[in-house]
Structures are given as C-alpha cells and as structure tokens.
Design an enzyme around this catalytic site. Structure first.
Site, PDB file in Angstrom:
ATOM      1  N   PHE A  11       0.831  -1.209   0.000  1.00 24.15           N
ATOM      2  CA  PHE A  11       0.000   0.000   0.000  1.00 24.15           C
ATOM      3  C   PHE A  11       0.870   1.266   0.000  1.00 24.15           C
ATOM      4  O   PHE A  11       0.842   2.065  -0.939  1.00 24.15           O
ATOM      5  CB  PHE A  11      -0.925  -0.058   1.211  1.00 24.15           C
ATOM      6  CG  PHE A  11      -1.500   1.259   1.650  1.00 24.15           C
ATOM      7  CD1 PHE A  11      -2.080   2.125   0.736  1.00 24.15           C
ATOM      8  CD2 PHE A  11      -1.462   1.631   2.990  1.00 24.15           C
ATOM      9  CE1 PHE A  11      -2.611   3.342   1.148  1.00 24.15           C
ATOM     10  CE2 PHE A  11      -1.989   2.836   3.403  1.00 24.15           C
ATOM     11  CZ  PHE A  11      -2.557   3.692   2.486  1.00 24.15           C
ATOM     12  N   TYR A 140       4.571  -5.963  17.910  1.00 26.38           N
ATOM     13  CA  TYR A 140       4.777  -5.124  16.734  1.00 26.38           C
ATOM     14  C   TYR A 140       5.438  -3.802  17.118  1.00 26.38           C
ATOM     15  O   TYR A 140       6.413  -3.361  16.497  1.00 26.38           O
ATOM     16  CB  TYR A 140       3.443  -4.873  16.037  1.00 26.38           C
ATOM     17  CG  TYR A 140       3.504  -3.826  14.953  1.00 26.38           C
ATOM     18  CD1 TYR A 140       4.115  -4.095  13.732  1.00 26.38           C
ATOM     19  CD2 TYR A 140       2.962  -2.554  15.158  1.00 26.38           C
ATOM     20  CE1 TYR A 140       4.183  -3.121  12.735  1.00 26.38           C
ATOM     21  CE2 TYR A 140       3.020  -1.579  14.168  1.00 26.38           C
ATOM     22  CZ  TYR A 140       3.640  -1.872  12.965  1.00 26.38           C
ATOM     23  OH  TYR A 140       3.707  -0.914  11.990  1.00 26.38           O
ATOM     24  N   ARG A 207      -8.019   9.431  16.226  1.00 28.32           N
ATOM     25  CA  ARG A 207      -6.790   8.968  15.578  1.00 28.32           C
ATOM     26  C   ARG A 207      -6.232  10.118  14.740  1.00 28.32           C
ATOM     27  O   ARG A 207      -6.953  11.044  14.352  1.00 28.32           O
ATOM     28  CB  ARG A 207      -7.056   7.756  14.668  1.00 28.32           C
ATOM     29  CG  ARG A 207      -7.492   6.494  15.416  1.00 28.32           C
ATOM     30  CD  ARG A 207      -6.386   5.937  16.269  1.00 28.32           C
ATOM     31  NE  ARG A 207      -6.788   4.702  16.954  1.00 28.32           N
ATOM     32  CZ  ARG A 207      -7.300   4.657  18.174  1.00 28.32           C
ATOM     33  NH1 ARG A 207      -7.504   5.805  18.848  1.00 28.32           N
ATOM     34  NH2 ARG A 207      -7.610   3.506  18.723  1.00 28.32           N
TER      35      ARG A 207
END
Length: 729
Positions: A11, A140, A207
């Site tokens: 992406f 992560y 966000r």
C-alpha cells in the site's frame, strides 16, 4: 538516482515508488509478495521476489550501487504480532538488520525506515513528541522500537545516515483491510458492499489520520535532505471515528452503523506532533481528512467496478468454456445429422431435379469425410444406405427383393468405397497434420524455454556488467583504477600504486618498501597515511620474521595470528625474477580479512607489480639517456619529473622529502667524481640531479627536517658543501 524500496508492491510502498519514478529516479523493489500486489505498480522498474531477511539480498546490493534505501517491508498487523511474535521478529528485526547492514556495507547514502506510532504505547501526553517515553504494548510496537535503536546504533558506530519516520494512521488508495490503519479501507469496502459499519465503543476515540500521498512526499524529501534521526510523520490533528463516518456518509447515502463494546487494549486517543519534521524538512501535509477520504472513496468505487467487471467477464468466460466443453465432442455428429436430414427431406420429397439420390448421397459422404475424417464418413455411409433402403421401400419394393438387386448392391458398394477412400485419405492427412502440430507445439515449448533461458542469461549478463562497472571490489573497477598505474616513472608508480591498493582493498594504511641490492634492508618509498601513523623508514630483513617468510615462500603473507607490529597482509613485487619491493596493508576492516579479499589483494598487487616492473624495465633500457654522461647526475628534465612525483606524494599522503643544493664542479671529470662521492653517502631511494638553475641537487626521500642537519654534517665531513633548497613538512 537509484532507489531500493522494500515492500514496494504494498500500500505505502507503491505510492513511494510512484513518487520517486515521477522524479525520474530508477526504482528497484524487493518484495516477498505476501501482502503486496504487482498490479499496484504499472511503470517500468526492476523487482526481486525475496524476503528482506534472505541472505541472497546481498547479491542485489553487490550488483547495484543504491543511493537510497526505503525500508517499508514489515509485518504490520498488531494482532498477528501477538499470535506469532517469532514471525514478527524475523520480518521486522532480522529483515531490518539485514537491510541496514547491507546498506552500510555497500555505501548507501540514505536509509529511511518506516516506524510506527505503536512505539509510544499508551501515552496520554498528547500530542506525542519524539522525545516522549516509548513503552510499546505489542510485539509489533517493540519490533519497531528496536528497529529505531538499530538505526541509531549504526549511526553512532559507522556514521551511517538514517531517518526513522513514525507513521500515524495512514490511509489512501490501494490499502487493504489489515491492521488498525485500515479502518478507512474497511469502512469504505463495507459501504460499497452494503454491509454495516462496525464501530467499537462510542466512536469518539480519536486517531491522527494521514493521507498516503503526504507520506510519499515526506519520504522523497528526506532522501534529498541532510536530516537524520527519529521523526513523527502525521497531521497533528485529532479525528474521531464518528467524524470519519460522517464524511463518508456525504459520499455514500445509505450507511448502516453498528456499535459494539470497546475492544480491550485499544487506545482511546492518539495524535502525533509533526512540528519537528515540519521545521527540519520544510514539509507539511497537503491533504486534509475530507480531501483524503474523497480521493480514497473515488478510487475504491472505480476499483470495485473494475473487480466486478473482471469477475463478471471471468464468470461468463468460464460458463462459455463449460458449455463448449460439453458440446464439443458431439459437434461433428450433430452437424452430420443436420446435413443428412436436409438430404433425406430432398430425396424423399422428390425435390431433386438435377441430381438423383445416389449422386447427392455420394456427395454428402464425400463432404462429411473431407470435413471430419473416417468416423463421420462411415456414419454418413450408414445413413446414406439407410436412406437408400427407405427410398426403395417407398417405391413399393420388398426388402427381400433388394437382396437380389445388383443395382442396389452397386450403390451400397459405391457408398462404402467413397466413404472408406475419402475417410481414410482425410484421416491420414489429419493424423499427419496432428503430428506436425505436435512437433510445432514441442518446438514452441522449446522456443519459449530457450527464450526464457536467453532472457535470464541477458539479465545475468546485464547484472554482471553492473557489478563490473559499479561494485567496489569488481575487476571492472580494478581495471578503471589501475589505469592510473599507466606510468613509466617508478616514483609516480609508487605513489599511484598505494592509492590503487587503498581504493580496492578499502584499507586505511598502504605502504611500499623497496629492497636494497643484496636484500638485507627495506626502505619506505610510499605510504597513504604517513602523518597519522608511525612507520619505520627502514627495516632490517633479519629482524623481521614476516619479511623472511615472504622471501622464503615468494607468496602473500597474511597475519592470521594477528601478530603485533605486523601488517595484515603483505605481497612481493618482482623485477627481473627477483623480489624488489613489498606492498603492505594495515588497518583493514575485520570483515575484509577473508580468503576472498586475500585473492583480491593478490590480483591487485600483481597488477601494481606489473606496472612497476614495466617502469623499472623502461628505466633500465634508457638508463644511459637519463644521466649526464659519465656521471651519476640525472638530467634536469628527469630530475624534475621525480621531484614532481615527490611533491604530489607529500600533498596526498604527507610523505616528506628534502632537496639540497650544492655547487657544480668546474669540469665534467670533476662532476663525475663529485657525483660518485655523493652516491656513496646516499640511500637507494635518494637521487642526484641537475636543478633548474643547473646546480647539482640531492633529493632525499622520506626524511624529516630534523634529520637534515645530520645529513649536511656528514656531507661536510667528506668535504661537500650543501644547503637546504626545498622540503618544508
């Protein structure tokens, strides 16, 4: 500029690759295709199907000298990092270290790492600054933070320039529905599919959404800047999930929303400060949330329509193939039957005027046999005989009487003869055509195979050419560097030889020593790092073990035991089948102490030695023309060339020299005796020559000014008056 983008089919990677391509840069991609899609990129580029942790990646770095590496390849799912932290570590840490090591080893100018806001963990100090404490709560986030620390450490150890961008929530075209950053993609896909939008919690969680085009622009700018370190890459704006949904509603009227309980571990609010990157990079985001969502939605609509068309065409094609597959075996029989029914109708209705029934049946058998071969011709014979019997019976004949009718048997025989001959002939031709077609197919397969091999060989050839032209330790570069050795003056060759060996071996310290006539002493004639390291100007062979080893074996000496006061490698230089000099290297990177670099050193020193041998042989051949007759005094032009070489060596490496000036004797006889007297006081590396003022000069190699007075006093004791003319250090 050559740019390597890992994860370039993904992406973000595809947008970054597109940005560099639009700036006319050469784009190279490494991607393991687990989440990447080749359809994301339509422009010309070079790609490699590899994982970033694969050791074979080094072959790519060897072949192509990258200017910039943008490392985007990673395992990006927080959920998957909990499920399988080992896979997460292999991709995000091991893969990064491999790319970082190769980039440093092969002199990449700029390394850009994609980090994440996940490194901050649950931190309420909003907006988050780069200096805030990082306490990641997922494997992560941990792997991304470790990656930043690796980049920082590489900068400290090697001075390697890297930039770590901590992305906030990236969205835009080509995004899949994986990871938290895919919430926009998930919402738009559900809208287009008529599904309800699933919101966890009350939707007031915030966000920091940033459009992928702004990410690509920042990475491109960073590749051309001098910034390094860690930077947030964000809009510095809070956007609630409800606001995102509200904007999407304006583009898509029918939107169903379903609220679910908040998920455990989700962060309520997140916004990153972008002040640092705006100041240092002169960058700011162009796309606000409304414009970014509009562009993303428009792309998704077109993409879904294209997918639906593709699926529809594929379904129709598949159905047509299935129907054709069913009909194909019976096609010839159906066509045969249709033709027979037409002929039967013509015969039985007595509509034939020009041809009788026998003629038309014979013609029918011939046509079917010619078109389809023996099977259909025999079937045509059977149908024609049946039609003949029906015709006879319709005329009032008894079936038994037909068994005694010779004309009937003649017609049947004619049908059989035509059917068998035409069918056999056509079938034989068909078989031969099938054999030829099979051979053609085999040749085509062979052609495609050989074409593939040819393409692969061409690619390998092109890659090897790139290596020869670009790789630091390639013979192509050796050849281009060794051109500098194309000199005929030994002093010039000495100076250039140490430079050549230094460039090829990547060693900090290269020296050349020459032997005296009986090989008992060595004198230093050239060194690349004279001012920063201490070197012996002369060495006694009997006191130096590795020199004795080298003289005994005649081959390369490698200091495998890491003996003190001993070079890493030393190689002999031959002249007239005798060792005349030694090339030594020291202060070599530990990773270069290998058999490969030993062989490389051997090849390099042989080339340098060959150049020196050629120069010495040339000097031997024209020695009489270099000196004033019956003296040891070099002619003015020869002496000036040697002096120029000494000046160049002092400027490049700090190698000292001194020129002394004396008075010319009255006669040539006196000059010869005078020069002989001087020669007895000089070393093998010193020269006597005529200065530009026609006075006699002495060139003392590798001598400091504090030793000049001692030399002058020695001359004075022998009745020789001299004074310092040149040689400041």
């Amino acid at each position: 500029m050559k740019v390597l983008i890992t994860g370039g089919y993904g992406f973000i990677g595809s947008h970054v690759a597109e940005r560099f391509y639009k700036e006319d840069d050469e784009v190279f991609i490494i991607d393991n295709m687990e989440t990447g899609d080749k359809h994301n990129i339509s422009f010309k580029h070079k790609n490699y199907h590899l994982s970033v942790e694969d050791p074979n990646c080094e072959e790519i770095f060897k072949a192509i000298q990258f200017d910039v590496v943008v490392h985007l390849a990673a395992q990006v799912s927080v959920a998957k990092s909990f499920e399988n932290p080992i896979t997460d570590t292999e991709s995000n840490i091991v893969g990064l270290v491999n790319m970082l090591t190769l980039s440093q080893k092969y002199k990449v100018k700029k390394f850009i790492l994609a980090s994440s806001a996940a490194v901050y963990g649950k931190n309420d100090q909003l907006p988050l600054l780069e200096e805030n404490q990082c306490v990641p709560i997922s494997p992560y986030g941990i792997s991304k933070r470790v990656g930043e620390l690796y980049c920082q450490k590489w900068s400290e150890m090697y001075g390697f320039e890297s930039v770590c961008f901590r992305f906030s929530n990236v969205y835009g075209p080509r995004q899949n529905s994986n990871g938290e950053g895919g919430v926009v993609s998930i919402f738009i896909n559900h809208m287009l599919e008529g599904k309800a939008l699933q919101i966890y919690g009350d939707g007031e969680q915030t966000r920091d959404f940033i459009y992928v085009g702004d990410i690509a622009d920042a990475i491109y700018r960073a590749s051309h800047s001098s910034i390094s370190g860690v930077y947030n890459l964000s809009t510095n704006k809070k956007t609630t999930i409800n606001e995102v949904v509200s904007i999407l509603k304006k583009m898509h009227d029918e939107v169903n929303i379903h609220f679910s309980p908040a998920r455990e571990g989700d962060i309520d609010h997140s916004v990153l400060s972008n002040r640092k990157v705006m100041d240092d990079l002169d960058w700011s985001p162009i796309y606000d949330i409304e414009l970014g969502l509009e562009k993303t939605y428009q792309w998704a609509v077109v993409d879904q329509a294209q997918k639906e068309v593709a699926v529809s065409v594929a379904d129709q094609t598949e159905k047509a193939k299935e129907w054709t597959h069913i009909i194909q075996p019976f096609k010839a029989y159906l066509e045969n039957l249709v033709v027979f029914l037409i002929i039967a109708w013509l015969v039985l209705s007595h509509r034939l005027s020009v041809f009788n029934a026998t003629d038309i049946s014979a013609f029918y058998i011939m046509i079917m046999g010619a078109l389809y071969g023996s099977k259909q011709s025999i079937l045509s014979v059977g149908l024609s005989i049946g039609l003949l019997i029906v015709e006879k019976l319709s005329e009032g004949r008894e079936f038994v009487s037909l068994l005694y009718d010779t004309s009937f048997f003649f017609q049947v025989s004619l049908f059989l003869f035509i059917g068998l001959v035409v069918g056999y002939t056509v079938q034989r031709k068909t078989n031969r055509l099938q054999e030829q077609q099979q051979k053609i197919d085999e040749l085509k397969q062979r052609y495609h195979f050989l074409g593939g091999i040819h393409t692969e060989v061409r690619e390998i050839k092109d890659e090897l050419q790139l290596r020869l032209l670009n790789t630091e330790d390639s013979f192509g570069k050796i050849y281009s560097i060794v051109k500098e050795l194309d000199e005929l003056e030994p002093e010039k060759v000495f100076s250039n030889a140490v430079q050549v060996v230094q460039q090829i071996m990547d060693a900090e310290d290269v020296s050349i020593y020459v032997f005296n006539k009986n090989q008992t002493f060595l004198r230093l004639v050239a060194n690349t790092n004279f001012l920063e390291t201490s070197h012996k100007n002369s060495m006694k062979v009997e006191d130096t073990g590795y020199i004795q080893n080298l003289l005994g074996t005649g081959g390369i000496f490698v200091n495998k035991e890491l003996l003190p006061n001993t070079p890493i490698m030393a190689a002999p230089v031959y002249h007239n089948d005798q060792i005349s000099a030694v090339i030594m290297i020291d202060r070599l990177n530990f990773q270069n102490v290998s058999l490969y670099h030993e062989n490389l050193f051997k090849v390099t020193t042989e080339l340098a030695g060959s150049a020196l041998d050629k120069a010495l042989s040339y000097i031997d051949a024209i020695e009489a023309d270099r000196f004033i007759a019956n003296t040891d005094v070099l002619k003015q032009d020869v002496f000036q060339k040697i002096l120029e070489s000494k000046r160049e060596a002092r400027e490049k490496y700090g190698m000292p020299y001194v020129v002394l000036e004396g008075e010319n004797p009255d006669t040539d006889t006196d000059l010869g005796a005078y020069s002989t007297k001087l020669s007895a006081l000089l070393r093998e590396t010193d020269y006597i020559g005529q200065l530009d003022n026609h006075q006699v000069g002495v060139l003392l190699s590798n001598i400091h000014q504090n030793d000049v007075q001692f030399v002058l006093s020695r001359f004075y004791e022998k009745g020789i008056q001299m004074r310092l003319k040149e040689g400041e250090i």
